[in-house]
Design an enzyme around this catalytic site. Structure first.
Site, PDB file in Angstrom:
ATOM      1  NE  ARG A   1      16.077  -4.947  12.392  1.00  0.00           N
ATOM      2  CZ  ARG A   1      15.100  -5.839  12.514  1.00  0.00           C
ATOM      3  NH1 ARG A   1      13.850  -5.443  12.605  1.00  0.00           N
ATOM      4  NH2 ARG A   1      15.367  -7.124  12.549  1.00  0.00           N
TER       5      ARG A   1
ATOM      6  CE  LYS B   1      13.701  -8.173  16.587  1.00  0.00           C
ATOM      7  NZ  LYS B   1      14.862  -9.021  16.290  1.00  0.00           N
TER       8      LYS B   1
ATOM      9  NE  ARG C   1      12.443 -14.253   7.849  1.00  0.00           N
ATOM     10  CZ  ARG C   1      12.362 -13.534   8.952  1.00  0.00           C
ATOM     11  NH1 ARG C   1      11.366 -13.732   9.784  1.00  0.00           N
ATOM     12  NH2 ARG C   1      13.274 -12.627   9.235  1.00  0.00           N
TER      13      ARG C   1
ATOM     14  NE  ARG D   1      13.193 -17.251  10.778  1.00  0.00           N
ATOM     15  CZ  ARG D   1      13.202 -16.035  11.305  1.00  0.00           C
ATOM     16  NH1 ARG D   1      12.281 -15.688  12.182  1.00  0.00           N
ATOM     17  NH2 ARG D   1      14.117 -15.157  10.963  1.00  0.00           N
TER      18      ARG D   1
ATOM     19  NE  ARG E   1      18.194 -11.422   9.488  1.00  0.00           N
ATOM     20  CZ  ARG E   1      17.530 -12.555   9.697  1.00  0.00           C
ATOM     21  NH1 ARG E   1      17.801 -13.625   8.974  1.00  0.00           N
ATOM     22  NH2 ARG E   1      16.605 -12.620  10.622  1.00  0.00           N
TER      23      ARG E   1
HETATM   24  P1  B4P Z   1      11.744 -14.677  15.651  1.00  0.00           P
HETATM   25  O1  B4P Z   1      10.897 -14.390  16.850  1.00  0.00           O
HETATM   26  O2  B4P Z   1      11.034 -14.852  14.382  1.00  0.00           O
HETATM   27  O3  B4P Z   1      12.887 -13.637  15.394  1.00  0.00           O
HETATM   28  P2  B4P Z   1      12.841 -12.084  15.363  1.00  0.00           P
HETATM   29  O4  B4P Z   1      13.864 -11.685  16.356  1.00  0.00           O
HETATM   30  O5  B4P Z   1      11.451 -11.552  15.544  1.00  0.00           O
HETATM   31  O6  B4P Z   1      13.079 -11.719  13.860  1.00  0.00           O
HETATM   32  P3  B4P Z   1      14.181 -11.046  12.980  1.00  0.00           P
HETATM   33  O7  B4P Z   1      14.950  -9.986  13.691  1.00  0.00           O
HETATM   34  O8  B4P Z   1      14.922 -12.172  12.383  1.00  0.00           O
HETATM   35  O9  B4P Z   1      13.339 -10.443  11.802  1.00  0.00           O
HETATM   36  P4  B4P Z   1      12.422  -9.158  11.501  1.00  0.00           P
HETATM   37  O10 B4P Z   1      11.157  -9.708  10.982  1.00  0.00           O
HETATM   38  O11 B4P Z   1      12.307  -8.195  12.634  1.00  0.00           O
HETATM   39  O12 B4P Z   1      12.582 -15.961  16.012  1.00  0.00           O
HETATM   40  C1  B4P Z   1      13.538 -16.499  15.131  1.00  0.00           C
HETATM   41  C2  B4P Z   1      13.490 -18.028  15.151  1.00  0.00           C
HETATM   42  O13 B4P Z   1      13.797 -18.521  16.446  1.00  0.00           O
HETATM   43  C3  B4P Z   1      12.128 -18.586  14.799  1.00  0.00           C
HETATM   44  O14 B4P Z   1      12.295 -19.717  14.002  1.00  0.00           O
HETATM   45  C4  B4P Z   1      11.510 -18.965  16.126  1.00  0.00           C
HETATM   46  O15 B4P Z   1      10.618 -20.060  16.030  1.00  0.00           O
HETATM   47  C5  B4P Z   1      12.760 -19.380  16.913  1.00  0.00           C
HETATM   48  N1  B4P Z   1      12.613 -19.122  18.342  1.00  0.00           N
HETATM   49  C6  B4P Z   1      12.076 -18.017  18.905  1.00  0.00           C
HETATM   50  N2  B4P Z   1      12.119 -18.107  20.257  1.00  0.00           N
HETATM   51  C7  B4P Z   1      12.731 -19.321  20.527  1.00  0.00           C
HETATM   52  C8  B4P Z   1      13.093 -20.001  21.732  1.00  0.00           C
HETATM   53  N3  B4P Z   1      12.831 -19.483  22.954  1.00  0.00           N
HETATM   54  N4  B4P Z   1      13.719 -21.202  21.622  1.00  0.00           N
HETATM   55  C9  B4P Z   1      13.986 -21.726  20.422  1.00  0.00           C
HETATM   56  N5  B4P Z   1      13.662 -21.141  19.241  1.00  0.00           N
HETATM   57  C10 B4P Z   1      13.040 -19.951  19.299  1.00  0.00           C
HETATM   58  O16 B4P Z   1      13.245  -8.404  10.327  1.00  0.00           O
HETATM   59  C11 B4P Z   1      13.571  -9.016   9.100  1.00  0.00           C
HETATM   60  C12 B4P Z   1      14.263  -8.024   8.157  1.00  0.00           C
HETATM   61  O17 B4P Z   1      13.332  -6.942   7.813  1.00  0.00           O
HETATM   62  C13 B4P Z   1      15.485  -7.282   8.697  1.00  0.00           C
HETATM   63  O18 B4P Z   1      16.676  -8.044   8.575  1.00  0.00           O
HETATM   64  C14 B4P Z   1      15.497  -6.009   7.792  1.00  0.00           C
HETATM   65  O19 B4P Z   1      16.033  -6.278   6.519  1.00  0.00           O
HETATM   66  C15 B4P Z   1      14.026  -5.695   7.626  1.00  0.00           C
HETATM   67  N6  B4P Z   1      13.553  -4.744   8.648  1.00  0.00           N
HETATM   68  C16 B4P Z   1      12.579  -4.986   9.589  1.00  0.00           C
HETATM   69  N7  B4P Z   1      12.409  -3.921  10.370  1.00  0.00           N
HETATM   70  C17 B4P Z   1      13.289  -2.959   9.938  1.00  0.00           C
HETATM   71  C18 B4P Z   1      13.608  -1.646  10.367  1.00  0.00           C
HETATM   72  N8  B4P Z   1      13.002  -1.086  11.413  1.00  0.00           N
HETATM   73  N9  B4P Z   1      14.573  -0.953   9.701  1.00  0.00           N
HETATM   74  C19 B4P Z   1      15.203  -1.501   8.656  1.00  0.00           C
HETATM   75  N10 B4P Z   1      14.958  -2.750   8.190  1.00  0.00           N
HETATM   76  C20 B4P Z   1      14.014  -3.489   8.830  1.00  0.00           C
END
Ligand code: B4P
Length: 191
Positions: free
Chosen positions: A88, A13, A133, A127, A144
């Site tokens: 979420r 995302k 992290r 990661r 998660r």
């Molecule tokens: P990201 O792109 O970083 O993953 P994400 O889905 O955005 O993040 P996530 O859901 O983990 O965390 P968030 O900050 O929203 O990609 C992950 C990894 O994969 C990276 O290393 C990237 O380089 C790699 N990657 C990406 N695309 C790739 C591809 N095509 N091929 C290979 N590798 C790839 O949330 C973190 C925490 O914050 C939550 O757990 C919760 O505790 C809290 N939080 C945030 N929003 C909240 C909400 N609305 N309500 C309640 N808690 C919340």
């Protein structure tokens, strides 16, 4: 345009939202980034959220809704907003819908990234080695995923039932390959 980028933890995302922000005129609003910023700054919100995030749990709905409510007007001032990591839970989705409808707006598009769970776990563990992290430990990742299935998946059904345009995108492959699929799915011209 009010868009949501949706998907399980590690689905890309944040990675794709950064590309979309650069290529389309949408302001990226990531609740995860905002919370991590609060943690680093040591604010009261950060102190509360940091412990919860490290365990892989979701922070309380009210805290997140208040954060989004305070940031949304500024983000909406441009051509559009891409929400990343929010909503979420169903309560967050209903709070968002109410916030938007007060201003005569609604969610226009949900982009849902599909990635198999074993790939998600590999990405997050990878990661962990690079960024260290706090929530990328094996225990927190398991929690998660559990929270995602228990609370977050229902958000997609919510918007499907409300007849919001939902585009499912295969999130496998390189970030550029995924972005190309998103670009085709959105079907609007980039900058
Ligand atoms: P990201 O792109 O970083 O993953 P994400 O889905 O955005 O993040 P996530 O859901 O983990 O965390 P968030 O900050 O929203 O990609 C992950 C990894 O994969 C990276 O290393 C990237 O380089 C790699 N990657 C990406 N695309 C790739 C591809 N095509 N091929 C290979 N590798 C790839 O949330 C973190 C925490 O914050 C939550 O757990 C919760 O505790 C809290 N939080 C945030 N929003 C909240 C909400 N609305 N309500 C309640 N808690 C919340």
């Amino acid at each position: 345009m009010i868009g949501i980028i949706f998907g399980p933890p590690g689905s890309g995302k944040g990675t794709q939202a950064a590309k979309i922000e650069q290529d389309f005129r949408l302001k990226h609003l990531s609740t995860g980034d905002i919370l991590r910023h609060e943690v680093v700054a040591g604010t009261p919100i950060g102190q509360e959220a940091g412990r919860i995030m490290a365990a892989g749990d979701l922070v309380p709905d009210q805290l997140i809704v208040d954060i989004v409510r305070s940031r949304l007007p500024e983000a909406e001032a441009g051509d559009g907003v891409l929400l990343d990591g929010f909503p979420r839970t169903l309560r967050q989705a209903r709070a968002l819908d109410a916030m938007l409808s007060d201003e005569g707006h609604n969610v226009d598009l949900v982009l849902a990234l599909d990635v198999p769970e074993e790939v998600l776990i590999d990405r997050l563990l990878h990661r962990a080695q690079i960024e260290g992290r706090a929530d990328d430990t094996r225990e927190a990742i398991t929690e998660r995923m559990h929270e995602y299935h228990k609370l977050t998946e229902a958000v997609l059904d919510h918007y499907q039932r409300r007849r919001v345009r939902v585009e499912r995108v295969d999130g496998l492959g390189s970030p550029d390959a995924v972005f190309e699929r998103i670009r085709r799915a959105i079907g609007i011209s980039s900058r």
